[in-house]
Scaffold this active site. Structure first.
Site, PDB file in Angstrom:
ATOM      1  N   SER A 340      15.289 -66.033 -32.811  1.00  0.00           N
ATOM      2  CA  SER A 340      16.156 -64.772 -32.819  1.00  0.00           C
ATOM      3  C   SER A 340      16.227 -64.200 -34.428  1.00  0.00           C
ATOM      4  CB  SER A 340      17.721 -65.491 -32.838  1.00  0.00           C
ATOM      5  OG  SER A 340      18.825 -64.363 -33.088  1.00  0.00           O
ATOM      6  N   ASP A 341      16.177 -62.818 -34.661  1.00  0.00           N
ATOM      7  CA  ASP A 341      16.171 -62.443 -35.980  1.00  0.00           C
ATOM      8  C   ASP A 341      17.428 -62.633 -36.514  1.00  0.00           C
ATOM      9  OD1 ASP A 341      15.636 -60.410 -37.827  1.00  0.00           O
ATOM     10  OD2 ASP A 341      17.243 -59.374 -36.767  1.00  0.00           O
ATOM     11  N   LYS A 342      17.670 -62.748 -37.763  1.00  0.00           N
ATOM     12  CA  LYS A 342      19.052 -62.924 -38.288  1.00  0.00           C
ATOM     13  C   LYS A 342      19.796 -62.051 -38.675  1.00  0.00           C
ATOM     14  CE  LYS A 342      19.476 -63.772 -42.763  1.00  0.00           C
ATOM     15  NZ  LYS A 342      20.303 -62.884 -43.137  1.00  0.00           N
TER      16      LYS A 342
END
Length: 903
Positions: A340-342
């Site tokens: 997951s991208d933050k």
């Protein structure tokens, strides 16, 4: 990395931002030494456009007709198409129509569901600015972005979209010296949550946005060579076959080759046996074999799979999860790692007030009010915006006021906006209640602590916030009752961060409960990533992106680190792509969530790419699934729904493989031994009725697995063969008992065997639909009605001999009809017990022992070695985690003691 700055007796610690700077070749470096006062000449521009091309991303054109025909490829499709051709050659137009209809239905479903996807490269093109200003031939001109070349001198001002990768020159638009910072929002490119300060010599990237400042810059890279262009290239090369297609290809290959071999033997046998007789005519023998082939091959397999996934996609759409690639519905059920991208995905991508550090008896409301008084109205700055939002949301006096520009009870009489030299804003305020005037200052912590004459406790507080990745701002005001406006006291320190979304922590916990490991991959600094990870309940083993390209480590070591880490920080698009690739090479199915251009390559590379709400066009187009609701909570809905769909798909596959092997086994042996053949019309009815009924499996009840689902082909084939052999045993018993014990006529035998072959394998689907005993999860009423309904139709066909003596069919009567159905119902319950115990005791190790092929034994050895290594590494990581935790606790106590001493 941190640096030290002294403030009194205590030192400030600063976390230095690591800039991603592109390498520039010597040849290119020579081309960008342009005189900023004149720019390039028209002849130089033309020459460089010829050399480097236009500053745009190429747009691939796809042929819709070829895309549609692509749905007619694959092992199963090829055999069905060959059967279709043979049907036309022998003039069997009923079979021809049925086969062609199933092929078209499958292709149309797949094409319609997947044609909604847009081109990711096209979306990347549209993120570029359209016009820009640059110096050419000593004139400042407005030109199309596509006409820029390396060496062009461009003007960058607040609000501009950077049109190409460029190096800042430290000059104003007219060539004057400008050493000020340019604040750049590049969150969509690198995932960094805070605007990044760029100064002379730094690179600014195409498609990032200027938030503050103005400078000249020289273009260094254009088109495909830019930072965003490299992302486009990664998307363009990601054209791998999906996981689901590979699985169906393996299943199809086994069934097809079994069918081809056995039917070929039957063809040769009949040609030899009936040579010289009318039955030995090649056209008649070919027609008989065609009927066997159509009845045996899984003609409806692609269609049932597509319909099941299409209905699943509609179920997900009701939960605001839009599926762009149909097979992603099945693949999401098998995802075991979710990267997951933050920024903007796990977090809000919005600077927000966190808990402040306070002193001198001031409260949180006080620091919010003073921060608001010293905030510049209408400033296009994320920090000022965060200050105003927090104050307006939390202070009663700022809520429901009619004058949005005023502050009830206070009047701003003078205001000094933020200055890069002083690094603070300052406001002079009149308290309308007391008619007293005071001054408020807000700015960099070191500036504010110097303004109040130093404060060691404040320095410790700022350092503590910095170690957690939080941005700090100091707030001070003049001492109440002071005779001068220069005597300040500290109010406290504001802490700012990009906060996690409200549902992110619960989503991660829910994914973990479902057996999905969540890894954070962000362009932000390690300390920020660790702070966010801690707030989300994730592990805090966040590695620097340098681990992914460390030349001192082997590919296996890098992969091991990648698998063990909780996330990576300071990554660029190539790093995200590599993380996904390394995990896939380990045999894992990987999901990727993101919202920015920087996420697009990894979204495309992942088995399931998921674009979150509010994402860029590039991310949306590269993804397989798009979330319409904010946050990640709908991902768990998607996983649960997809696992239900997976169970239905596996149920149908197990049933279809079992019935195919059973049919081939029985018909092959009975044809060779007894020379017995079933009338073609009855075989066609089995094919049409049974496959049509199983379409409703898409609405059947099912069990949701607690771990990621997986296609265990060996287990599937082993169980199918065992069930098929047991079914074949019942078929032979029915055949010989009816013919030799009860001495039914040949045409009555046709009706009896038709009903048996139609019902016995078909009822097995009640067992294959769940891994446990069939009664533990009862079927949906519609599914039950359809399955039973088709067999009641088959019962009438047999009992009344509907197709007549001319087709070789005679009535068998209700005695035979009900007996055959009753036996089939009881027999599926017996097979259900066999299935349950095979599922319980079957392992890959057992398969390797029963069928010890070299490949299986090698795979088993590797699995055992990997398991031992994994156990050893897990123990080491556990020791490291305990050591880090102990060090953190000791450091916290040391800091507390130091603060008490200073206090």
């Amino acid at each position: 990395m941190s640096v030290i700055e002294k403030s009194g007796s205590v030192q400030y610690e600063h976390q230095v931002h690591v800039q991603h700077e592109d390498d520039i070749s010597p040849e290119l470096a020579a081309l960008i030494l342009t005189d900023p006062s004149t720019g390039l000449s028209s002849s130089e521009v033309a020459e460089r456009q010829e050399q480097f091309g236009r500053n745009e991303l190429p747009e691939p054109k796809s042929n819709r007709l070829l895309k549609f025909f692509g749905y007619f490829t694959g092992p199963i499709s090829y055999l069905i198409e060959i059967s279709c051709i043979i049907a036309a050659v022998v003039g069997d137009w009923i079979d021809f129509g049925i086969i062609l209809g199933l092929l078209l239905v499958n292709a149309v479903i797949g094409y319609i569901e997947e044609s909604k996807a847009e081109s990711a490269l096209d979306a990347l093109r549209h993120t570029l600015a359209l016009k820009t200003r640059c110096w050419r031939d000593s004139e400042l001109r407005e030109v199309d972005v596509s006409e820029l070349v390396p060496g062009d001198v461009i003007v960058l001002r607040i609000g501009d979209i950077v049109p190409a990768d460029a190096c800042l020159l430290g000059m104003g638009v007219n060539g004057e010296k400008n050493e000020g910072e340019l604040m750049i929002d590049q969150s969509g490119l690198t995932g960094e949550s805070l605007p990044v300060a760029k100064v002379k010599g730094n690179t600014v990237y195409s498609s990032s946005i200027i938030k503050q400042g103005q400078q000249l810059a020289v273009v260094t890279k254009t088109g495909n060579n830019t930072f965003i262009g490299r992302a486009a290239n990664l998307i363009a090369i990601t054209v791998e076959e999906g996981h689901f297609q590979k699985v169906i290809g393996k299943i199809g290959s086994v069934l097809i080759w079994s069918t081809v071999v056995l039917v070929s033997i039957v063809f040769v046998f009949q040609m030899v046996k009936y040579n010289g007789t009318p039955q030995g005519n090649w056209k008649m023998v070919l027609e008989n074999c065609l009927v066997l082939t159509v009845a045996a091959i899984p003609v409806g397999l692609p269609t049932v799979m597509s319909v099941t996934m299409a209905i699943g996609a509609k179920q997900l759409a009701a939960k605001q999860v839009i599926v762009k690639r149909l097979t992603a519905v099945e693949e999401l059920a098998s995802v075991s790692v979710l990267c997951s991208d933050k920024t903007g995905t796990l977090t809000l991508n919005e600077l927000t007030f966190d808990d402040p550090w306070l002193t001198n008896g001031y409260t949180s409301d006080d620091i919010l009010l003073y921060s608001f008084l010293a905030a510049e109205t209408g400033a296009n700055d994320p920090i000022e915006s965060a200050v105003r939002r927090a104050a307006e949301a939390n202070l009663p006096i700022l809520q429901n006021r009619s004058d949005k520009r005023g502050i009830p009870g206070y009047k701003v009489t003078a205001f000094l906006p933020f200055n890069p030299d002083t690094k603070m804003t300052q406001a002079t305020i009149l308290d309308l209640t007391t008619q007293q005037t005071f001054c408020v200052a807000k700015g960099a912590p070191q500036v504010i602590t110097k303004l109040v004459g130093g404060d060691n406790a404040a320095v410790h507080a700022v350092n503590s916030l910095a170690r957690r990745g939080l941005r700090a701002l100091g707030v001070a005001r003049t001492v109440p009752g002071s005779a001068t406006m220069s005597d300040f006291e500290l109010v406290g320190m504001i802490s700012l961060l990009d906060p996690p979304r409200p549902d992110s922590a619960e989503t991660i916990a829910a994914c973990n409960r479902l057996g999905v490991d969540v890894k954070m991959i962000t362009g932000d600094q390690q300390i920020i990533a660790r702070e966010v990870a801690a707030r989300l309940g994730m592990g805090r083993v966040i590695l620097d992106a340098g681990h992914l390209v460390d030349p001192s480590k082997t590919e296996e070591e890098v992969t091991e680190h990648c698998q063990r880490a909780d996330g990576f920080a300071q990554v660029i698009p190539e790093h995200k792509y590599r993380v996904v690739e390394l995990l896939q090479n380990k045999g894992l199915l990987v999901g990727m969530t993101g919202d920015g251009v920087n996420d697009a390559p990894a979204l495309k590379k992942a088995n399931v790419g998921i674009a979150v709400e509010g994402c860029t066009d590039a991310a949306r187009s590269a993804a397989d699934i798009v979330l319409l609701a904010p946050g990640l909570s709908t991902i768990t809905d998607g996983i649960i729904t997809s696992r239900a769909i997976f169970q239905r798909l596996r149920s149908y596959a197990l049933y279809r493989i079992t019935s195919t092997i059973h049919f081939l086994l029985f018909m092959f042996i009975i044809t060779l031994v007894e020379g017995w053949r079933m009338p073609a019309v009855l075989l066609i009815m089995i094919c049409v009725l049974n496959d049509a009924a199983t379409l409703v499996i898409a609405v059947d009840n099912t069990e949701i697995s607690e771990r990621p689902d997986k296609w265990r082909i060996g287990q599937l084939m082993t169980l199918s063969i065992v069930l098929a052999v047991l079914l074949a045993g019942l078929s032979f018993a029915t055949f010989y008992v009816a013919r030799d014990v009860f001495h039914v006529t040949p045409n009555e035998l046709h009706s009896i065997m038709y009903l048996h072959i139609s019902s016995a394998p078909h009822f097995v689907i009640f067992s294959t639909r769940v891994p446990g005993f069939w009664w533990e999860n009862m079927p949906h009423w519609l599914f039950f009605v359809c399955i039973i309904g088709t067999q009641i139709i088959a019962l009438f066909f047999s009992v009344y001999g509907v197709f007549g003596e001319a087709e070789g069919v005679a009535p068998c009567g209700y005695g035979w009809g009900l007996s055959v159905l009753g036996i089939s119902l009881v027999y599926f319950m017996i097979l259900d017990v066999v299935k349950v115990y095979i599922f319980r005791f079957w392992t890959f190790e057992l398969t390797a022992k029963l069928v010890p092929t070299q490949a299986r034994l090698a795979k088993l050895t590797k699995r055992k070695a990997d398991a031992e290594k994994e156990k050893h590494v897990a123990a080491l990581w556990g020791k490291m985690g305990r050591a880090i935790e102990a060090h953190t606790i000791v450091t916290a106590f040391q800091n507390l003691d130091q603060e008490k001493i200073l206090g």
